[in-house]
Design an enzyme around this catalytic site. Structure first.
Site, PDB file in Angstrom:
ATOM      1  CB  SER A 101      -0.912   0.008   1.221  1.00  0.00           C
ATOM      2  OG  SER A 101      -0.144   0.055   2.415  1.00  0.00           O
ATOM      3  CB  VAL A 104       5.812   1.315   7.966  1.00  0.00           C
ATOM      4  CG1 VAL A 104       4.674   1.350   8.987  1.00  0.00           C
ATOM      5  CG2 VAL A 104       7.030   0.624   8.542  1.00  0.00           C
ATOM      6  CG  ASP A 105       1.639  -1.519   9.397  1.00  0.00           C
ATOM      7  OD1 ASP A 105       2.597  -1.542  10.197  1.00  0.00           O
ATOM      8  OD2 ASP A 105       0.603  -0.850   9.599  1.00  0.00           O
ATOM      9  CB  CYS A 194     -12.644  -1.572   1.856  1.00  0.00           C
ATOM     10  SG  CYS A 194     -11.201  -1.578   0.771  1.00  0.00           S
ATOM     11  CB  CYS A 295      -8.843   5.625   0.857  1.00  0.00           C
ATOM     12  SG  CYS A 295     -10.215   4.777   0.038  1.00  0.00           S
TER      13      CYS A 295
END
Length: 476
Positions: A101, A104-105, A194, A295
């Site tokens: 995405s 960081v994850d 989502c 988003c």
């Protein structure tokens, strides 16, 4: 350790001495809590990680399922695939698509999978086209920057980045349902929609079809428990880091998608994830703030966003007790139950206690009013991740369990009763129980009273154990 397992330290050299005192967690890699020393090892090579990582299997038992469930790890996936395929399987034989995405994850998830030897395909999902909205782009967030960050991560990991477009699917299955829900007076959760419709449905199917992937990985903070018997239903578990747990947003994901899902960060803490990214040189995302909000809303107020798609319809604001009109609202869709009404001219504080969609009326109550609280909820169809609990297969039974209505909320005790039919009435400000419910074997008030007493006794026992210096008994 807390669950009574014997923990075997598999460290070597001075690393083992410096690792003493590390907080061990059942079912989690030790480098998840290892600090900078273990983090440096974790981001090097698979060989070095093998020297500094140990996994303690955890058995999760359920009263209706006597077979134990093992928390899914990257190591257990190789064993699982070996059993499924009937031949010895190595990590490189397993294809994993990672949803990258630009945060960081997902970056650390991709790196951990790559370092573990899996064949990794990072994919950036494009779900919203900001060009469709004629609004100042400073309010829409930075999808272009997210894509650039994802490119930088893929380049650093020496992996090709792919992109998939789900804009039409997102509009049809998430955004349209969201707007329809608000128009009906509900408050849908777009993150839940989502995950259910896009990430763990369309994205999963596309990943399997295009790349032949065995698994799809994301940066969600959650865990999966695999049954001992292959091809049986898996369980969705909360993450070790309860402050970042995202299992609530995955609660409507279907069983077939969970079976093919990987959550590499489920046994890790956020601080360790950022430290690993920093040590690995993922500079573009290591200190990047977490994404918050929806988003497609960006930095705008959500009510301002809704006004672009839902027409304002003024109506009465009435006091819940006196039914007196004390103000005018601009549309039921812009208010949700429990929300504070902020309007000029109100001398007292008021909160939304109920909505009558047909008559376009909002009922409000002062703080502490009984209408703002309830001890029962009537819901619609249920989505069971595994299977319908045996207690609810018969209409006169009660299921004792725990529930959450918000993310990160601590589970609370409840009793679930299945009604054969619900009387349909005109919506009222306060919940109305069914008119002729079947007589349960035990009354709802009795079971709730007994359940609360059990909960209070457990809390008292834990407090006494802590005061006496003994370790409280914890269930895995």
């Amino acid at each position: 350790r807390d669950a009574g397992f014997t923990v075997l330290r598999t460290f070597g050299g001075d690393v083992g001495h410096r690792a003493l005192g590390v907080r061990f967690t059942v079912g989690s890699p030790l480098y998840a809590y290892g600090g900078p020393v273990l983090a440096r090892r974790a981001v090097s090579t698979a060989t070095q990680r093998a020297r500094t990582t140990a996994t303690v299997p955890a058995a999760v038992h359920h009263q209706d399922h006597p077979l134990p469930f093992n928390v899914r790890t990257l190591e257990s996936i190789i064993q699982l695939e070996t059993v499924k395929r009937g031949t010895p399987t190595k990590a490189r034989d397993i294809k994993v698509v990672v949803g990258l995405s630009g945060g960081v994850d997902s970056a650390v998830s991709a790196m951990l999978l790559r370092d573990a030897g899996f064949t990794v395909y990072p994919v950036y999902m494009r779900n919203w086209d900001s060009n469709d909205e004629q609004v100042d782009r400073k309010y829409l967030g930075c999808p272009e920057q997210d894509y650039k960050d994802a490119q930088a991560v893929a380049k650093h990991l020496q992996l090709p980045l792919y992109q998939m477009d789900f804009v039409p699917e997102y509009w049809e299955n998430v955004f349209t349902d969201l707007i329809d829900g608000y128009q009906r007076g509900n408050t849908p959760n777009p993150d839940v929609l989502c995950n259910r419709e896009i990430k763990f449905n369309h994205f999963h199917h596309a990943a399997i079809k295009q790349f032949g992937a065995s698994y799809v990985a994301t940066g969600h903070y959650a865990r999966i428990a695999d049954p001992v018997v292959p091809d049986s239903d898996v369980r969705l578990l909360r993450s070790i880091d309860r402050s970042k747990d995202q299992s609530y947003f995955l609660s409507q994901v279907k069983q077939d998608a969970l079976r093919r899902s990987l959550f590499p960060l489920g046994a890790m803490c956020k601080n360790n994830v950022r430290q690993i990214a920093k040590e690995a040189g993922l500079i573009s995302v290591a200190a990047k703030p977490d994404s918050t909000g929806v988003c497609f809303v960006g930095a705008r107020k959500f009510s301002d966003f809704l006004r672009r798609y839902i027409q304002e319809k003024p109506g009465d604001i009435r006091h819940i007790d006196t039914k007196e009109t004390i103000g005018i609202h601009n549309g039921i869709s812009f208010y949700t139950i429990g929300q504070r009404i902020r309007k000029g001219g109100f001398l007292d504080r008021y909160f939304v206690a109920g909505k009558n969609v047909q008559k376009n009326i909002i009922y409000v109550a002062p703080p502490g009013h009984s209408s703002l609280y309830t001890d029962h909820i009537v819901t619609g169809s249920m989505h069971w991740i595994s299977s319908t609990p045996p207690e609810l297969k018969e209409p006169n039974n009660l299921l004792q369990c725990e529930y959450r209505i918000r993310n990160l909320e601590e589970p609370a005790l409840c009793a679930v009763h299945r009604y054969t039919s619900i009387a349909t009435t005109t919506p009222t400000p306060t919940p109305t129980p069914p008119t002729t419910p079947p007589t349960p074997l035990t009354t709802l008030s009795d079971i709730m009273h007994n359940t609360q007493q059990q909960h209070q006794q457990q809390q008292l026992q834990r407090r006494k154990a802590v005061q006496s210096g003994a370790r409280p008994n914890k269930q895995p």
